[in-house]
Design a protein around this motif. Structure first.
Motif, PDB file in Angstrom:
ATOM      1  N   ILE A  10       0.839  -1.198   0.000  1.00  5.48           N
ATOM      2  CA  ILE A  10       0.000   0.000   0.000  1.00  5.48           C
ATOM      3  C   ILE A  10       0.874   1.248   0.000  1.00  5.48           C
ATOM      4  O   ILE A  10       0.644   2.183  -0.773  1.00  5.48           O
ATOM      5  N   PHE A  11       1.898   1.267   0.867  1.00  9.68           N
ATOM      6  CA  PHE A  11       2.802   2.415   0.902  1.00  9.68           C
ATOM      7  C   PHE A  11       3.520   2.597  -0.437  1.00  9.68           C
ATOM      8  O   PHE A  11       3.699   3.714  -0.906  1.00  9.68           O
ATOM      9  N   LYS A  12       3.935   1.497  -1.047  1.00  8.53           N
ATOM     10  CA  LYS A  12       4.620   1.581  -2.346  1.00  8.53           C
ATOM     11  C   LYS A  12       3.696   2.167  -3.416  1.00  8.53           C
ATOM     12  O   LYS A  12       4.107   3.005  -4.210  1.00  8.53           O
ATOM     13  N   GLU A  13       2.443   1.698  -3.428  1.00 11.48           N
ATOM     14  CA  GLU A  13       1.488   2.233  -4.411  1.00 11.48           C
ATOM     15  C   GLU A  13       1.300   3.724  -4.209  1.00 11.48           C
ATOM     16  O   GLU A  13       1.297   4.503  -5.166  1.00 11.48           O
ATOM     17  N   TYR A  14       1.153   4.129  -2.949  1.00 12.74           N
ATOM     18  CA  TYR A  14       0.940   5.552  -2.681  1.00 12.74           C
ATOM     19  C   TYR A  14       2.170   6.374  -3.065  1.00 12.74           C
ATOM     20  O   TYR A  14       2.051   7.443  -3.662  1.00 12.74           O
ATOM     21  N   THR A  19      -1.721   8.363  -4.849  1.00 10.74           N
ATOM     22  CA  THR A  19      -3.143   8.090  -4.622  1.00 10.74           C
ATOM     23  C   THR A  19      -3.298   6.594  -4.370  1.00 10.74           C
ATOM     24  O   THR A  19      -2.345   5.831  -4.520  1.00 10.74           O
ATOM     25  N   LEU A  20      -4.492   6.178  -3.955  1.00  9.11           N
ATOM     26  CA  LEU A  20      -4.787   4.760  -3.730  1.00  9.11           C
ATOM     27  C   LEU A  20      -6.037   4.377  -4.506  1.00  9.11           C
ATOM     28  O   LEU A  20      -7.009   5.127  -4.544  1.00  9.11           O
ATOM     29  N   SER A  21      -6.004   3.201  -5.094  1.00 10.80           N
ATOM     30  CA  SER A  21      -7.197   2.689  -5.765  1.00 10.80           C
ATOM     31  C   SER A  21      -8.227   2.313  -4.707  1.00 10.80           C
ATOM     32  O   SER A  21      -7.903   2.164  -3.528  1.00 10.80           O
ATOM     33  N   GLN A  27      -8.223  -2.481   1.398  1.00 10.07           N
ATOM     34  CA  GLN A  27      -7.220  -3.324   2.065  1.00 10.07           C
ATOM     35  C   GLN A  27      -6.611  -2.585   3.252  1.00 10.07           C
ATOM     36  O   GLN A  27      -6.432  -3.166   4.322  1.00 10.07           O
ATOM     37  N   MET A  28      -6.303  -1.301   3.060  1.00  9.13           N
ATOM     38  CA  MET A  28      -5.723  -0.504   4.132  1.00  9.13           C
ATOM     39  C   MET A  28      -6.672  -0.433   5.327  1.00  9.13           C
ATOM     40  O   MET A  28      -6.267  -0.614   6.470  1.00  9.13           O
ATOM     41  N   ILE A  29      -7.942  -0.191   5.062  1.00  5.32           N
ATOM     42  CA  ILE A  29      -8.929  -0.113   6.146  1.00  5.32           C
ATOM     43  C   ILE A  29      -9.027  -1.446   6.864  1.00  5.32           C
ATOM     44  O   ILE A  29      -9.063  -1.495   8.100  1.00  5.32           O
ATOM     45  N   ASN A  30      -9.045  -2.543   6.118  1.00  2.89           N
ATOM     46  CA  ASN A  30      -9.110  -3.867   6.746  1.00  2.89           C
ATOM     47  C   ASN A  30      -7.897  -4.126   7.627  1.00  2.89           C
ATOM     48  O   ASN A  30      -8.024  -4.675   8.729  1.00  2.89           O
TER      49      ASN A  30
END
Length: 119
Positions: A10-14, A19-21, A27-30
């Motif tokens: 998630i950090f890599k994508e951001y 931004t995040l899909s 996934q981050m919230i979970n």
């Protein structure tokens, strides 16, 4: 979150996209909820730390009085007056929300929700 392999992704994508899909955001919230549940148990408290005022204080306005209140809400710069008139038109707002045939949304009629954060 960094200790979780998915968290690193998630950090890599951001970092890459700034931004995040939607899927990644879920996934981050979970991951965060799982960590909170592990730390605080399944019954951790969720809610405001201050007492909230009831919306239905005072009488509700209908008909011409309601139309006058809507005009005041639209044009007043006094937040206390706007809040008072918002309380007095609560039932009107509820009817507008639940009216299937309404041609305007609550935010069209009560646009002050957008510029007065306390509402």
């Amino acid at each position: 979150m960094k200790s979780n392999p998915k968290g690193e992704e998630i950090f890599k994508e951001y970092d890459k996209t700034k931004t995040l899909s939607d899927a990644t955001r879920r996934q981050m919230i979970n991951i965060l909820v799982a960590e909170m549940t592990e730390s605080y148990g399944p019954n951790f408290k969720d809610g405001p730390t201050t007492e909230r005022e009831s919306l239905l204080i005072g009488e509700q306005l209908f008909g011409e009085e309601c139309r006058e209140a809507l005009s005041i809400i639209r044009h007043s710069t006094d937040k206390a007056v706007v809040k008072d008139k918002m309380r007095a038109t609560f039932e009107y707002r509820q009817k507008l929300i639940h009216d299937q045939d309404a041609t305007s949304s609550v935010l069209d009629v009560f646009h002050r929700f957008l510029d007065i954060p306390e509402l």
